[in-house]
Design an enzyme around this catalytic site. Sequence first.
Site, PDB file in Angstrom:
ATOM      1  N   ASP A 108      28.358  43.071  39.451  1.00 39.61           N
ATOM      2  CA  ASP A 108      29.062  43.864  40.460  1.00 39.61           C
ATOM      3  C   ASP A 108      28.554  45.312  40.435  1.00 39.61           C
ATOM      4  OD1 ASP A 108      31.436  43.897  42.324  1.00 39.61           O
ATOM      5  OD2 ASP A 108      32.080  45.467  40.953  1.00 39.61           O
ATOM      6  N   GLU A 159      24.221  42.803  42.487  1.00 40.56           N
ATOM      7  CA  GLU A 159      24.789  43.301  43.736  1.00 40.56           C
ATOM      8  C   GLU A 159      24.349  44.764  43.834  1.00 40.56           C
ATOM      9  OE1 GLU A 159      28.822  44.434  46.140  1.00 40.56           O
ATOM     10  OE2 GLU A 159      28.520  45.011  44.068  1.00 40.56           O
TER      11      GLU A 159
HETATM   12  C1  NOJ Z   1      31.893  44.827  44.957  1.00 39.63           C
HETATM   13  C2  NOJ Z   1      32.824  43.675  45.045  1.00 39.63           C
HETATM   14  O1  NOJ Z   1      32.179  42.611  45.683  1.00 39.63           O
HETATM   15  C3  NOJ Z   1      34.042  44.161  45.785  1.00 39.63           C
HETATM   16  O2  NOJ Z   1      34.899  43.115  46.139  1.00 39.63           O
HETATM   17  C4  NOJ Z   1      34.726  45.189  44.943  1.00 39.63           C
HETATM   18  O3  NOJ Z   1      35.799  45.752  45.664  1.00 39.63           O
HETATM   19  C5  NOJ Z   1      33.775  46.318  44.552  1.00 39.63           C
HETATM   20  N1  NOJ Z   1      32.491  45.838  44.142  1.00 39.63           N
HETATM   21  C6  NOJ Z   1      34.326  47.109  43.410  1.00 39.63           C
HETATM   22  O4  NOJ Z   1      34.299  46.339  42.242  1.00 39.63           O
END
Ligand code: NOJ
Length: 535
Positions: free
Chosen positions: A201, A275
């Site tokens: 993440d 990500e």
């Molecule tokens: C990316 C995640 O996919 C999302 O759902 C989240 O709110 C943010 N990162 C913060 O962790």
Amino acid sequence: MNSAHWWKEAVIYQIYPRSFYDSNGDGEGDLAGITSKLEYVKKLGVDAIWLSPFYTSPNKDGGYDVSNPRDVDPRFGNLNDAKVLINSAHELGLRIIADIVPNHFSDQHEWFQAALKSAPGSPERSRFHFYDARPDGTPPNNWISLFGGPSWTQVDDGQYYLHLFDSSQPDLNWDNAEVHEDFEKTLRFWIDLGVDGFRIDVAHGLVKENVLANHPDPQGLSNALRLDVAMDTEKRNELLVSVPYFDRQGVHEIYRKWRKIFDSYSNRDIMAVAEAWVHPPVNATRYVRADELHQVFNFDLLTAEFNAQVLYEVIERSISLNATVGALPTWALSNHDSPRVASRIGEEESRALALFVFGLPGSTYIFAGQELGLPDGELKDSDRQDPSFFRTNGEVKGRDGARVPLPWNGSNSPFGFTSGKPWLPIEQSWKAFNVENQEADAKSTLHLYRTALELRKRYLTSNGEITWINSPVSGEKLQAVLSYSRGSITIVLNLSDVAYECQIQGQPLVVSTGEIDVHNGKKLIPARSCAWFIA
Ligand code: NOJ
């Protein structure tokens, strides 16, 4: 590179645990619920499941606010349920990818609670970004949270802490060795429990620079980072090219260390996918250099218009950029953070685009419910739970629409998802989408996905590069048709509003999203549809 790596061209099914299947009637999906539906997942033809967070969490941001990364939140079950899920998936030949959230913890994590009780300058505070207020009492800088409002929250003694997201998600300080050690422990914990990989993440956000400096245009930057805000492309590019808290060089050292951990499990082939929303797109390739991670998400298809030029550019760019570092691209049409593809570009268009994308080299991610053609749920503001809705006073509606639970069976909402009240309401009109009905209809999106994924495995996976036939650069003035061949398969996407007469001779159809009319050796591909032919 060894083409036998399981993840290289894997089809990965993303489950948002809270919305998948509720086994105990509390209105929220859980791990036992996922275990009970593994046969369904297997039958879809995917290789792995990515589980969005199920760790102990006050759930202020759908579990991306983790208060204990090495335990399961009671709403999802317990560690034994996680073990059972992992083992049952493995028995079916499905791998499991866990989500790891290293940019921040929940404010309920014991470290943050200890930091609050400790003095400014203490080791407890140094695990986060705590700083004194400016002389006038304002926050240390003018950054704006990605969920709206200031990126800083003040504590009782006057110091502020940094949070790029909600105030309940304090950012971790990756200059602190303890933070490194703790995450390495977490990685090993889940690998030892059996997971096969990680989705990282906010992988581009861990390292911050110039934390005490103001940004020249914080509101502009905040808008540029929001995909729902229209902005001149040049202006957006200018703002995104240097974000003081994203894509700093330091993050790569972290992933080099993590890669060594993954590789130390020499008989496991552990993978990780980043990500990383970075700019310009070439920067994404840094995350998949040979000694870093295995995949990086390509988010372009989450926002791309259903337009030949746009899609061609996105696909070409992703394939060619990844090739510069010996990596394969990833493709995703939907996820838990963006509108569902059927709502964004239309039902027919989304089926056609999925079929087109399934043929491409690399790994494909499918967000649970996409195989049913689900649109976003219609929600009342009173149903919403996304922190971005609250932090912007409702200006940003947030991501709940994509997170409405799956409809499984029966005539009435909640269609078997739960025996209780679902955490987000499921519209009665979703009856037509439910799994039971789609099982019974050979023309359903569910059957389309199953057929396409089976054919993908049989004819396309590991079958090398694509060769464009019709593209905006093929010189044939075909504004609205894209086609390519790969191995023995030719894939044609008609993006226009009229049928397209395809010149392909003598190649039988294997799958399509519309009825293909064959006459005089020519094939008529209906408007907004896609077809695969075999040589
Ligand atoms: C990316 C995640 O996919 C999302 O759902 C989240 O709110 C943010 N990162 C913060 O962790």
